[in-house]
Scaffold this motif. Structure first.
Motif, mmCIF file in Angstrom:
data_model
loop_
_atom_site.group_PDB
_atom_site.id
_atom_site.type_symbol
_atom_site.label_atom_id
_atom_site.label_comp_id
_atom_site.label_asym_id
_atom_site.label_seq_id
_atom_site.Cartn_x
_atom_site.Cartn_y
_atom_site.Cartn_z
ATOM 1 N N THR A 62 0.731 -1.265 0.092
ATOM 2 C CA THR A 62 0.066 -0.005 -0.176
ATOM 3 C C THR A 62 1.019 1.270 0.127
ATOM 4 N N ASP A 63 0.960 1.926 -1.288
ATOM 5 C CA ASP A 63 1.768 3.016 -1.303
ATOM 6 C C ASP A 63 1.090 4.164 -1.948
ATOM 7 N N TRP A 64 1.459 5.317 -1.780
ATOM 8 C CA TRP A 64 0.992 6.403 -2.477
ATOM 9 C C TRP A 64 1.720 7.721 -2.561
ATOM 10 N N SER A 65 1.554 8.687 -3.206
ATOM 11 C CA SER A 65 2.431 9.898 -3.746
ATOM 12 C C SER A 65 1.755 11.323 -3.231
ATOM 13 N N TYR A 66 2.744 12.310 -3.413
ATOM 14 C CA TYR A 66 2.254 13.659 -3.012
ATOM 15 C C TYR A 66 0.952 13.701 -4.159
ATOM 16 N N ALA A 67 1.225 13.350 -5.398
ATOM 17 C CA ALA A 67 -0.030 13.573 -6.234
ATOM 18 C C ALA A 67 -1.497 12.957 -5.622
ATOM 19 N N ASP A 68 -1.282 11.804 -5.175
ATOM 20 C CA ASP A 68 -2.422 11.051 -4.524
ATOM 21 C C ASP A 68 -3.126 11.954 -3.477
ATOM 22 N N GLU A 69 -2.482 12.375 -2.662
ATOM 23 C CA GLU A 69 -2.969 13.172 -1.329
ATOM 24 C C GLU A 69 -3.482 14.480 -1.932
ATOM 25 N N ALA A 70 -2.881 14.990 -3.006
ATOM 26 C CA ALA A 70 -3.340 16.384 -3.247
ATOM 27 C C ALA A 70 -4.659 15.953 -3.975
ATOM 28 N N ALA A 71 -4.767 14.989 -4.737
ATOM 29 C CA ALA A 71 -6.128 14.538 -5.402
ATOM 30 C C ALA A 71 -7.155 14.482 -4.360
ATOM 31 N N ASP A 72 -6.804 13.886 -3.318
ATOM 32 C CA ASP A 72 -7.781 13.704 -1.981
ATOM 33 C C ASP A 72 -8.195 15.014 -1.567
ATOM 34 N N LEU A 73 -7.399 16.054 -1.608
ATOM 35 C CA LEU A 73 -7.663 17.444 -1.239
ATOM 36 C C LEU A 73 -8.631 18.092 -2.508
ATOM 37 N N ALA A 74 -8.065 17.883 -3.363
ATOM 38 C CA ALA A 74 -8.965 18.256 -4.686
ATOM 39 C C ALA A 74 -10.710 17.881 -4.771
ATOM 40 N N ASP A 75 -10.561 16.680 -4.244
ATOM 41 C CA ASP A 75 -11.878 15.530 -4.153
ATOM 42 C C ASP A 75 -12.682 16.565 -3.075
ATOM 43 N N GLY A 76 -11.871 16.887 -1.909
ATOM 44 C CA GLY A 76 -12.522 17.491 -0.831
ATOM 45 C C GLY A 76 -13.201 18.799 -1.380
ATOM 46 N N VAL A 77 -12.496 19.504 -2.199
ATOM 47 C CA VAL A 77 -12.881 20.921 -2.562
ATOM 48 C C VAL A 77 -14.176 20.682 -3.419
ATOM 49 N N ALA A 78 -14.191 19.715 -4.282
ATOM 50 C CA ALA A 78 -15.192 19.641 -5.237
ATOM 51 C C ALA A 78 -16.337 19.073 -4.408
ATOM 52 N N ALA A 79 -16.285 18.147 -3.300
ATOM 53 C CA ALA A 79 -17.462 17.557 -2.439
ATOM 54 C C ALA A 79 -17.972 19.018 -1.972
ATOM 55 N N ALA A 80 -17.109 19.843 -1.158
ATOM 56 C CA ALA A 80 -17.671 20.905 -0.563
ATOM 57 C C ALA A 80 -18.651 21.881 -1.404
ATOM 58 N N ARG A 81 -18.181 22.084 -2.809
ATOM 59 C CA ARG A 81 -18.838 22.981 -3.536
ATOM 60 C C ARG A 81 -20.109 22.136 -3.958
ATOM 61 N N ALA A 82 -20.129 20.942 -4.368
ATOM 62 C CA ALA A 82 -21.410 19.986 -4.440
ATOM 63 C C ALA A 82 -22.329 19.968 -3.310
ATOM 64 N N ALA A 83 -21.769 19.847 -2.287
ATOM 65 C CA ALA A 83 -22.682 19.755 -0.966
ATOM 66 C C ALA A 83 -23.481 21.203 -0.573
ATOM 67 N N THR A 84 -22.766 22.300 -0.859
ATOM 68 C CA THR A 84 -23.330 23.482 -0.555
ATOM 69 C C THR A 84 -22.768 24.367 -1.967
ATOM 70 N N PRO A 85 -23.741 24.624 -2.981
ATOM 71 C CA PRO A 85 -23.614 25.308 -4.024
ATOM 72 C C PRO A 85 -23.352 26.883 -3.635
ATOM 73 N N GLY A 86 -22.444 27.354 -4.349
ATOM 74 C CA GLY A 86 -21.944 28.830 -3.832
ATOM 75 C C GLY A 86 -21.116 29.067 -2.956
ATOM 76 N N THR A 87 -20.656 28.067 -1.996
ATOM 77 C CA THR A 87 -19.707 28.231 -1.126
ATOM 78 C C THR A 87 -18.447 28.483 -1.357
ATOM 79 N N GLY A 88 -17.605 29.201 -0.807
ATOM 80 C CA GLY A 88 -16.216 29.758 -0.953
ATOM 81 C C GLY A 88 -15.544 28.469 -0.290
ATOM 82 N N VAL A 89 -14.564 28.143 -0.780
ATOM 83 C CA VAL A 89 -13.854 26.982 -0.099
ATOM 84 C C VAL A 89 -12.493 27.371 0.239
ATOM 85 N N LEU A 90 -12.199 27.594 1.568
ATOM 86 C CA LEU A 90 -10.818 28.005 1.977
ATOM 87 C C LEU A 90 -10.100 26.709 2.448
#
Length: 284
Positions: A62-90
């Motif tokens: 079980t191995d992963w990279s910086y890019a994998d962790e960054a993808a998790d964060l990008a997914d978090g940004v996308a999920a926040a915007r989907a859950a609350t349309p119009g929200t600002g993400v900080l």
């Protein structure tokens, strides 16, 4: 809800995503989450892989990279915007979490609306003077140790950590090359918070991280122990125990920048840069 007096547009609802440091579990940021919540933010922690209950620990299989962790964060940004349309993400990124925030900021639609980088750096050993020698030795040891163990096993310094991510970190220490460009192209409004008593990050290492951002959209602040409650500290991890001063700074900075475009605009949100100068001297 963060509001700006006399602003003609609606105040921006804000979702805060906390991106932890290397090897630091989400529970360490519980107090920060509580304080920010009382200030009107919706707060979530995007945990480091393998460090929280239910996560799969790194191993040879079980191995992963910086890019994998960054993808998790990008997914978090996308999920926040989907859950609350119009929200600002900080995104509040701490140490390695701030490096991931910088990576995500270059990803177009998944870029956050703002970044707070706490204890961020490019840990090239040459940024540390004499202290850089043992750091370089440690980085050089990552390659053979992770080859034998299948991961970086050392507790007390980011371990256990997946071998690919740790090798990428080690290359950054030895070469100064970051997993994102250091040419000032990131224009996302950013607050760089340096910790006055940070025992890990030098001023030069912090400056190297800041070089990734457009100076016109970056603000800087140096957090001192006296800025928080009695007994607080301003060390690399210690600040999380008494984050009140940092939360106040974040709320004030973001409140001066955060507005949302009127209903009906084609863009989901718009963050206007308002603060250009430093809030306090920067620690070197």
């Amino acid at each position: 809800m963060i509001r700006i007096e006399n602003d003609p547009v609606r105040a921006l609802h804000t979702t805060v995503l906390v991106s932890p440091a290397m090897g630091v579990p989400a529970r360490v940021y519980r107090r920060l989450t509580e304080v920010l919540t009382t200030r009107g933010f919706d707060v979530r922690v995007v945990p480091r892989r393998g460090f929280d209950e239910g996560g799969v620990a790194p191993s040879r299989r079980t191995d992963w990279s910086y890019a994998d962790e960054a993808a998790d964060l990008a997914d978090g940004v996308a999920a926040a915007r989907a859950a609350t349309p119009g929200t600002g993400v900080l995104v509040i990124g701490h140490s390695l979490g701030a490096q991931l925030a910088a990576m995500v900021a270059t990803r177009g639609e998944h870029a956050p609306d703002g970044i707070v980088a706490i204890g961020a750096s490019i840990p090239h050993f040459r940024h540390y003077g004499v202290r850089g020698v043992p750091l370089a030795v440690l980085a050089a040891a990552v390659f053979p140790v992770s080859a034998v163990a299948g991961r970086w096993p050392r507790r007390g310094f980011g371990g256990p950590t997946p071998r690919t991510l740790m090798r990428e970190w080690a290359r950054m220490v030895l070469t100064g090359r970051a997993p994102f460009p250091l040419d000032g192209r990131i224009s996302v409004p950013t607050l760089s918070i340096r910790l006055h008593d940070d025992e890990i990050v030098s001023g030069r290492a912090a400056n190297a991280y800041d070089a990734a951002f457009d100076g016109e959209t970056m603000s800087r602040w140096c957090h001192r122990a006296a800025d928080g409650p009695t007994g607080g500290v301003a060390t690399h991890i210690g600040w999380t125990r008494t984050p009140d001063g940092i939360a106040e700074c974040v709320a004030g900075w973001w409140g001066s920048q955060s507005v949302q475009v009127p209903d009906g605009d084609s863009k989901p949100s718009c963050v206007r840069a308002a603060v250009r100068s430093a809030h306090a001297p920067v620690a070197e």
